[in-house]
Design a protein around this motif. Structure first.
Motif, PDB file in Angstrom:
ATOM      1  N   LEU A 167      15.831  -1.753   4.276  1.00  0.00           N
ATOM      2  CA  LEU A 167      14.573  -2.184   3.670  1.00  0.00           C
ATOM      3  C   LEU A 167      14.775  -2.604   2.214  1.00  0.00           C
ATOM      4  O   LEU A 167      14.044  -3.458   1.701  1.00  0.00           O
ATOM      5  CB  LEU A 167      13.542  -1.057   3.739  1.00  0.00           C
ATOM      6  N   SER A 168      15.747  -2.018   1.540  1.00  0.00           N
ATOM      7  CA  SER A 168      15.986  -2.347   0.136  1.00  0.00           C
ATOM      8  C   SER A 168      16.542  -3.757  -0.044  1.00  0.00           C
ATOM      9  O   SER A 168      16.615  -4.259  -1.161  1.00  0.00           O
ATOM     10  CB  SER A 168      16.961  -1.336  -0.484  1.00  0.00           C
ATOM     11  N   VAL A 201      12.187  -6.351   7.750  1.00  0.00           N
ATOM     12  CA  VAL A 201      11.547  -5.075   8.089  1.00  0.00           C
ATOM     13  C   VAL A 201      11.712  -4.750   9.569  1.00  0.00           C
ATOM     14  O   VAL A 201      12.095  -3.630   9.944  1.00  0.00           O
ATOM     15  CB  VAL A 201      10.053  -5.103   7.710  1.00  0.00           C
ATOM     16  N   SER A 202      11.431  -5.713  10.429  1.00  0.00           N
ATOM     17  CA  SER A 202      11.506  -5.462  11.868  1.00  0.00           C
ATOM     18  C   SER A 202      12.926  -5.142  12.309  1.00  0.00           C
ATOM     19  O   SER A 202      13.142  -4.275  13.159  1.00  0.00           O
ATOM     20  CB  SER A 202      10.972  -6.664  12.649  1.00  0.00           C
ATOM     21  N   GLU A 203      13.925  -5.813  11.707  1.00  0.00           N
ATOM     22  CA  GLU A 203      15.314  -5.558  12.078  1.00  0.00           C
ATOM     23  C   GLU A 203      15.743  -4.147  11.683  1.00  0.00           C
ATOM     24  O   GLU A 203      16.536  -3.508  12.375  1.00  0.00           O
ATOM     25  CB  GLU A 203      16.232  -6.589  11.418  1.00  0.00           C
ATOM     26  N   ALA A 204      15.210  -3.638  10.571  1.00  0.00           N
ATOM     27  CA  ALA A 204      15.573  -2.289  10.128  1.00  0.00           C
ATOM     28  C   ALA A 204      15.164  -1.240  11.159  1.00  0.00           C
ATOM     29  O   ALA A 204      15.936  -0.324  11.474  1.00  0.00           O
ATOM     30  CB  ALA A 204      14.922  -1.996   8.778  1.00  0.00           C
ATOM     31  N   PHE A 205      13.964  -1.384  11.686  1.00  0.00           N
ATOM     32  CA  PHE A 205      13.475  -0.394  12.653  1.00  0.00           C
ATOM     33  C   PHE A 205      14.005  -0.676  14.060  1.00  0.00           C
ATOM     34  O   PHE A 205      14.195   0.256  14.855  1.00  0.00           O
ATOM     35  CB  PHE A 205      11.950  -0.362  12.630  1.00  0.00           C
ATOM     36  N   LEU A 206      14.248  -1.947  14.368  1.00  0.00           N
ATOM     37  CA  LEU A 206      14.835  -2.280  15.656  1.00  0.00           C
ATOM     38  C   LEU A 206      16.242  -1.700  15.755  1.00  0.00           C
ATOM     39  O   LEU A 206      16.646  -1.188  16.815  1.00  0.00           O
ATOM     40  CB  LEU A 206      14.867  -3.809  15.831  1.00  0.00           C
ATOM     41  N   GLU A 230      19.773   4.908   6.571  1.00  0.00           N
ATOM     42  CA  GLU A 230      20.135   3.562   7.028  1.00  0.00           C
ATOM     43  C   GLU A 230      18.919   2.629   7.015  1.00  0.00           C
ATOM     44  O   GLU A 230      19.019   1.468   6.615  1.00  0.00           O
ATOM     45  CB  GLU A 230      20.735   3.628   8.433  1.00  0.00           C
ATOM     46  N   ILE A 231      17.773   3.135   7.458  1.00  0.00           N
ATOM     47  CA  ILE A 231      16.554   2.316   7.449  1.00  0.00           C
ATOM     48  C   ILE A 231      16.178   1.948   6.016  1.00  0.00           C
ATOM     49  O   ILE A 231      15.868   0.783   5.716  1.00  0.00           O
ATOM     50  CB  ILE A 231      15.392   3.063   8.136  1.00  0.00           C
ATOM     51  N   LEU A 232      16.205   2.930   5.118  1.00  0.00           N
ATOM     52  CA  LEU A 232      15.833   2.681   3.728  1.00  0.00           C
ATOM     53  C   LEU A 232      16.792   1.690   3.070  1.00  0.00           C
ATOM     54  O   LEU A 232      16.382   0.851   2.255  1.00  0.00           O
ATOM     55  CB  LEU A 232      15.819   3.996   2.942  1.00  0.00           C
ATOM     56  N   GLU A 233      18.073   1.764   3.421  1.00  0.00           N
ATOM     57  CA  GLU A 233      19.044   0.830   2.864  1.00  0.00           C
ATOM     58  C   GLU A 233      18.756  -0.599   3.325  1.00  0.00           C
ATOM     59  O   GLU A 233      18.838  -1.550   2.543  1.00  0.00           O
ATOM     60  CB  GLU A 233      20.463   1.243   3.282  1.00  0.00           C
ATOM     61  N   CYS A 237       0.816  -1.227   0.000  1.00  0.00           N
ATOM     62  CA  CYS A 237       0.000   0.000   0.000  1.00  0.00           C
ATOM     63  C   CYS A 237       0.841   1.265   0.000  1.00  0.00           C
ATOM     64  O   CYS A 237       0.405   2.301  -0.512  1.00  0.00           O
ATOM     65  CB  CYS A 237      -0.925   0.011   1.221  1.00  0.00           C
ATOM     66  N   LEU A 238       2.038   1.189   0.587  1.00  0.00           N
ATOM     67  CA  LEU A 238       2.881   2.371   0.747  1.00  0.00           C
ATOM     68  C   LEU A 238       4.294   2.083   0.259  1.00  0.00           C
ATOM     69  O   LEU A 238       4.775   0.943   0.346  1.00  0.00           O
ATOM     70  CB  LEU A 238       2.933   2.799   2.223  1.00  0.00           C
ATOM     71  N   THR A 239       4.977   3.113  -0.224  1.00  0.00           N
ATOM     72  CA  THR A 239       6.388   2.991  -0.583  1.00  0.00           C
ATOM     73  C   THR A 239       7.223   2.982   0.698  1.00  0.00           C
ATOM     74  O   THR A 239       6.733   3.314   1.791  1.00  0.00           O
ATOM     75  CB  THR A 239       6.829   4.157  -1.467  1.00  0.00           C
ATOM     76  N   ASP A 240       8.499   2.641   0.554  1.00  0.00           N
ATOM     77  CA  ASP A 240       9.380   2.626   1.727  1.00  0.00           C
ATOM     78  C   ASP A 240       9.444   4.002   2.377  1.00  0.00           C
ATOM     79  O   ASP A 240       9.418   4.131   3.614  1.00  0.00           O
ATOM     80  CB  ASP A 240      10.790   2.194   1.320  1.00  0.00           C
ATOM     81  N   GLU A 241       9.542   5.032   1.558  1.00  0.00           N
ATOM     82  CA  GLU A 241       9.616   6.402   2.096  1.00  0.00           C
ATOM     83  C   GLU A 241       8.321   6.790   2.816  1.00  0.00           C
ATOM     84  O   GLU A 241       8.360   7.456   3.866  1.00  0.00           O
ATOM     85  CB  GLU A 241       9.881   7.404   0.962  1.00  0.00           C
ATOM     86  N   GLU A 242       7.184   6.366   2.285  1.00  0.00           N
ATOM     87  CA  GLU A 242       5.903   6.672   2.929  1.00  0.00           C
ATOM     88  C   GLU A 242       5.747   5.921   4.248  1.00  0.00           C
ATOM     89  O   GLU A 242       5.225   6.474   5.232  1.00  0.00           O
ATOM     90  CB  GLU A 242       4.755   6.331   1.970  1.00  0.00           C
ATOM     91  N   VAL A 243       6.219   4.683   4.289  1.00  0.00           N
ATOM     92  CA  VAL A 243       6.190   3.921   5.546  1.00  0.00           C
ATOM     93  C   VAL A 243       7.024   4.639   6.596  1.00  0.00           C
ATOM     94  O   VAL A 243       6.643   4.721   7.774  1.00  0.00           O
ATOM     95  CB  VAL A 243       6.712   2.487   5.330  1.00  0.00           C
ATOM     96  N   LEU A 244       8.155   5.172   6.191  1.00  0.00           N
ATOM     97  CA  LEU A 244       9.040   5.877   7.123  1.00  0.00           C
ATOM     98  C   LEU A 244       8.379   7.130   7.682  1.00  0.00           C
ATOM     99  O   LEU A 244       8.554   7.473   8.859  1.00  0.00           O
ATOM    100  CB  LEU A 244      10.341   6.236   6.414  1.00  0.00           C
TER     101      LEU A 244
END
Length: 574
Positions: A467-468, A483-488, A462-465, A346-353
């Protein structure tokens, strides 16, 4: 589906009932998650003992009853202690309110019964399978089975798969002008309840009908309707939560008819597991309503598996024989209620952020979509991005149309609202309205405009990298992990040094968090600026309060493991 008149819906739920229920839904407290974060709260048995004494007095009418009561209590207590040692403090019934303890301890009286309507009346003659009456050669439901002490404990501690299954059908009103959601099947039937318990149960059942059909009363008979699965949360006054897992589909039979909903209520949060259970319920419903009963009874008798473990349920189906259904619980219990695939579709990586940034500062966020499953999955996914912290405010994955005025609440919230109600939520200020639907003109219908400046730029990159690093063909488990590790990792880098600033004067004493020294220790000015705002949130405050209550020493859990790994990597780099 057109908009419905609030006046018509008022006949379903009285203002007093709505107010009572909704007050319970406005506050969600942190759930004890001892399997992962290692934080446990001290609990007292005083309430439970008081309840036990009261229960004994009520049963002292005869000497025989009194003797039986004491024997049963000793057996129950023994099983309870064994199970508590095996399961950990999060299952201790003494943490519940008196009202919830009474509910759980008395439910076993009607544990294995079923009924065809919510008021306990006997079903009338009907041509519908939903009536619960056997038709043709349908098997007769088994006789109720008495619960032994260990099964009584499993139910009281929330270790059963579910509390009950209900079928919510749309029935025409007396004047034939509209459809009203009504519970037409309930398993097991609640018997032996006190008056105040029955009143609370009725409120809960009424709430379930609202969440199963949040659109209100605008329905018409249908010949085609795609099956859909979604979830919602019921919050009690004491902050305890129960999850509703709902499958909506057209009932069997010929001709046009409105859909019906199969809803499982459970204290357990595991969307994938209950979706599979609903698959089995739907398969049996296509044969006969009577086939659902023995399957749910077997499920009810089975223990809920530990993370990564599997439980097998044997179930007989005519013409197919005995089937063995394997139900496996994900290894990461803190991720078992989510599937990030829906969020990122539903959302792009940037929108999720940007959504994450608004959530981490506890702002008001409204998600818009036509599909109920999309709303419930996205809002739960956003909440999990905050791990190891927990959203502390209003959390309603699907807002019933009759309760849409909650968007005007001045306090932080995460809300899921169907798109036909969009006009009723866009007149709010200081709110982020996120459109998840496919035919959207823009993702952020309303915003404050500073969401892209909340998370420091370097940490955003760093988060976007991270997620990619995911791929379209990833499994659910792999995607959830990436996904969870990126935000953790984001929380590890920003606040992972908190333990060094909780000071304990002596062993056994409550710690004190040195807030100023904590954020002053951060070298990056942009990160320090973010942390100064973040530590003012209720989610961080509760996190630190629990740390302060613990004695000094190494902590356990995923977050602390990641902190340790990060610190070791920093030492190696130097």
């Amino acid at each position: 589906m057109g908009e419905t008149s609030p006046v018509a819906v008022e006949e379903q739920v009285s203002p007093k009932s709505r107010k009572s229920f909704f007050s319970r839904s406005l506050r969600i407290k942190k759930r004890n998650n001892s399997e992962e974060d290692g934080f446990t709260r001290p609990r007292s048995l005083s309430i439970f003992r008081s309840l036990r004494d009261r229960s004994r007095k009520e049963r002292q009418n005869t000497e025989e009853d009194s003797v039986f009561s004491r024997r049963r209590w000793r057996s129950f207590s023994s099983a309870r202690e064994k199970s508590r040692k095996a399961s950990g403090p999060e299952d201790d019934i003494s943490s519940l309110s008196i009202q919830d303890q009474l509910k759980k301890l008395r439910r076993h009286d009607g544990d294995t019964r079923m009924c065809s309507n919510s008021d306990g009346a006997q079903p009338k003659e009907s041509n519908s399978d939903v009536s619960g009456k056997r038709k043709g050669n349908e098997p007769e439901p088994p006789e109720p089975v008495a619960l032994d002490a260990s099964r009584q404990y499993r139910y009281a501690s929330g270790q059963y798969f579910f509390e009950y299954l209900v079928v919510v059908s749309l029935k025409k009103s007396k004047d034939g002008s509209r459809y009203e959601p009504q519970i037409t099947y309930q398993f097991p039937k609640r018997d032996g309840m006190a008056r105040f318990q029955k009143e609370e149960e009725e409120k809960t059942l009424k709430a379930i009908t609202l969440f199963c059909f949040p659109e209100g009363i605008s329905w018409a008979p249908l010949t085609e309707y795609p099956s859909e699965t979604f979830s919602f949360v019921l919050t009690e006054i004491d902050g305890s939560r129960r999850n509703g897992y709902c499958r909506r589909l057209l009932p069997g039979g010929k001709g046009a008819c409105p859909p019906e909903a199969y809803c499982i209520i459970s204290t357990l949060a595991c969307f994938g597991l209950f979706s599979k259970i609903l698959d089995e319920v739907e398969k049996r419903r296509q044969i006969s309503m009577a086939m659902i009963y023995p399957f749910m009874q077997k499920l009810r008798e089975a223990p809920f598996p530990a993370p990564g473990q599997t439980v097998e349920i044997k179930s007989f189906i005519p013409e197919s024989g005995t089937e063995i259904i394997s139900l496996t619980r994900p290894s990461d219990s803190w991720l078992e209620h989510v599937n990030f695939a829906t969020l990122f579709s539903c959302l792009t990586d940037e929108e999720v952020l940007l959504v994450f940034a608004a959530a981490v500062l506890e702002r008001r966020i409204i998600f818009i979509a036509e599909d109920l499953g999309t709303l419930s999955q996205v809002i739960h996914a956003v909440a999990v991005l905050l791990y190891p912290f927990t959203w502390q405010h209003t959390f309603i994955s699907i807002v019933p149309e009759i309760l849409v005025d909650v968007v005007m609440a001045p306090t932080p919230y995460l809300l899921g609202v169907q798109k036909h109600l969009l006009d009723q939520v866009t007149d709010q200020t200081d709110v982020l309205v996120v459109d998840l639907s496919e035919n959207k003109d823009e993702t952020f219908v309303v915003s404050t405009g500073d969401e892209d400046s909340i998370v420091p730029q370097k940490l955003r990159e760093e988060i976007l990298e991270r997620l990619s690093g995911r791929h379209a063909e990833e499994t659910v488990e792999k995607l959830n992990s990436i996904v969870s590790e990126a935000f953790l990792h984001f929380f590890v880098k920003t606040v992972g040094h908190y333990a060094s600033y909780v000071k304990y004067s002596s062993k056994g004493e409550r710690g004190v968090f040195e807030k100023r020294s904590f954020y002053k220790a951060i070298k990056s000015k942009t990160t320090r600026h973010f942390v100064k705002k973040f530590i003012q949130t209720q989610m961080f405050d509760l996190f630190i309060q629990e740390v302060e209550q613990l004695q000094s020493g190494p902590q356990q859990g995923i977050f602390h493991d990641r902190i340790s790994q990060y610190n070791k990597s920093k030492l190696k780099s130097h």
